[in-house]
Design a protein around this motif. Structure first.
Motif, PDB file in Angstrom:
ATOM      1  N   HIS A 246       1.195   5.997  -0.603  1.00 57.07           N
ATOM      2  CA  HIS A 246       1.143   4.546  -0.818  1.00 57.07           C
ATOM      3  C   HIS A 246       1.877   3.767   0.270  1.00 57.07           C
ATOM      4  N   GLN A 247       1.940   4.329   1.477  1.00 55.10           N
ATOM      5  CA  GLN A 247       2.757   3.713   2.528  1.00 55.10           C
ATOM      6  C   GLN A 247       2.369   2.269   2.814  1.00 55.10           C
ATOM      7  N   LEU A 248       1.090   2.012   3.037  1.00 58.54           N
ATOM      8  CA  LEU A 248       0.667   0.658   3.412  1.00 58.54           C
ATOM      9  C   LEU A 248       0.922  -0.327   2.272  1.00 58.54           C
ATOM     10  N   ARG A 249       0.636   0.094   1.059  1.00 63.91           N
ATOM     11  CA  ARG A 249       0.822  -0.772  -0.101  1.00 63.91           C
ATOM     12  C   ARG A 249       2.303  -1.101  -0.305  1.00 63.91           C
ATOM     13  N   ALA A 250       3.153  -0.082  -0.215  1.00 66.80           N
ATOM     14  CA  ALA A 250       4.587  -0.290  -0.409  1.00 66.80           C
ATOM     15  C   ALA A 250       5.189  -1.119   0.720  1.00 66.80           C
ATOM     16  N   LYS A 264      -0.269  -3.158  -8.804  1.00 69.67           N
ATOM     17  CA  LYS A 264       0.764  -2.141  -8.981  1.00 69.67           C
ATOM     18  C   LYS A 264       1.985  -2.446  -8.123  1.00 69.67           C
ATOM     19  N   TYR A 265       1.765  -2.905  -6.899  1.00 69.17           N
ATOM     20  CA  TYR A 265       2.879  -3.189  -5.998  1.00 69.17           C
ATOM     21  C   TYR A 265       3.165  -4.689  -5.853  1.00 69.17           C
ATOM     22  N   GLY A 266       2.169  -5.509  -6.074  1.00 72.07           N
ATOM     23  CA  GLY A 266       2.374  -6.943  -5.870  1.00 72.07           C
ATOM     24  C   GLY A 266       2.487  -7.756  -7.129  1.00 72.07           C
ATOM     25  N   GLY A 267       2.195  -7.140  -8.298  1.00 68.71           N
ATOM     26  CA  GLY A 267       2.247  -7.886  -9.541  1.00 68.71           C
ATOM     27  C   GLY A 267       1.247  -9.035  -9.565  1.00 68.71           C
TER      28      GLY A 267
END
Length: 370
Positions: A246-250, A264-267
């Motif tokens: 999930h590197q790019l997303r995180a 999941k990562y940005g709400g």
């Protein structure tokens, strides 16, 4: 029982592997206990000679496999057989192929299709690989993954040797990946490097990553802005220099610009109004990787429909998504530029020293005349 003895010829892709490993690949229902028993009783043979489970096989050798006695059983349950694919599943899987050669198959994975199975995931690409065997001796093998909701380029190896070769490219960072993403907001710097170590987030069951400066693994991502829609959103090109989960997303969430649709990562902040799809807008656009035949594979995958529609709604022009130098090429160009600059600086210093010597000589001549 001799009429039930089977004979197999070792393929080039299996050259050098252990005999028990050969059984795992080609006769997976045959347990190690049975193989060892055959070897102990002299029934297992390579080119007519008795063989042990750890013997190395060579291409062209003949493997004698004895018949299975009805009362013999292994010490492990046999693996459940894969269900035969339907005509629709075969057609769907084959429609994903965008490149195929002797060693590799590349598919354009659609969003929503998991790469592999897991808890509550029973429909996935791995389960469709029988449809992509074509003329090879076995079904292709996964050598890397994409998240379920990420679309784009996914490489499959068509043999064990090719799988080993491509896996080394991914782990050795000689494979270059380019992603396109729509993100909420616009970074103030046009292009740059996100260098934030990542670790699994406690309490998420290992399902989510977060920035951890003390214990995280190195994670680096190059980005550049391709186009912007005011200050509301922008189109980014991303090149991961490492391959963390999930590197790019995180990374994008950590710097305040979550990927559109990545709740999941940005709400709640990861969703836009105005008819923009709520699906995730992250696409593996391009893969460049060395090929076993000595050439280089360079494959692009078209965007999924929801991504194209969102691009249109935001006023982005796909023609602007030109390819810039890959990370490795950019580093090489930077090093070459620095080498040239260093040469120029050295030349300027030499000229300055010569000028100083001439000035000193002129001064000495002047002093003598006085």
């Amino acid at each position: 029982m001799s009429e039930n003895v089977r004979s197999f010829i070792v393929d080039e892709d299996d050259d050098g592997i252990r005999l028990d490993r050969w059984f795992q690949r080609h006769l997976p229902d045959t347990g190690y206990t049975r193989i060892a028993r055959w070897a102990r009783t002299g029934q297992l043979r390579l080119d007519g000679r008795r063989a042990l489970p750890g013997a190395r096989v060579m291409a062209g050798q003949s493997i004698r496999v004895p018949p299975i006695e009805p009362d013999q059983s292994d010490d492990r349950p046999s693996k459940p057989k894969r269900a035969e694919l339907t005509a629709a599943e075969n057609e769907f899987a084959q429609s994903l192929v965008i490149h195929r050669d002797r060693d590799a198959i590349i598919v354009n994975k659609p969003p929503g299709l998991a790469t592999q199975g897991g808890t509550k995931t029973h429909y996935h690409l791995d389960g469709l690989l029988d449809a992509l065997q074509f003329d090879a001796v076995s079904r292709p093998k996964l050598v890397h993954r994409l998240d379920k909701d990420t679309s784009g380029v996914l490489l499959l190896a068509r043999s064990a040797n090719a799988a080993g070769y491509f896996s080394k490219s991914f782990s050795g960072r000689t494979a270059h990946k380019v992603y396109w993403a729509l993100v909420v907001g616009v970074p103030s710097i046009e292009e740059g490097l996100i260098d934030l170590p990542l670790a699994r987030q406690p309490g998420s069951g290992g399902e989510k990553m977060h920035v951890d400066e003390e214990n995280g693994a190195t994670a680096k991502t190059l980005y550049r802005i391709v186009e912007r829609a005011g200050n509301a959103a922008c189109w980014l090109e991303l090149q991961p220099l490492t391959g963390r989960t999930h590197q790019l997303r995180a990374h994008l969430s950590a710097i305040g610009f979550p990927i559109v649709g990545d709740g999941k990562y940005g709400g709640k902040e990861a969703f836009l109004t105005g008819g923009i799809s709520r699906k995730m807008h992250l696409h593996a656009r391009r893969l460049v990787i060395p090929h076993p035949n000595g050439s280089s594979l360079d494959v692009h995958a078209d965007l999924p429909e929801h991504f194209i529609e969102s691009m249109g709604l935001l006023g982005f022009d796909l023609e602007n998504g030109f390819d810039r130098p890959l990370a490795g090429e950019k580093i090489a160009l930077d090093k070459e530029s620095e080498k040239i600059a260093a040469g120029r600086r050295a030349r300027d210093r030499r000229r300055a020293r010569r000028g100083e010597r001439r000035n000193r000589s002129s001064q000495k001549e002047h002093d003598k005349k006085r």
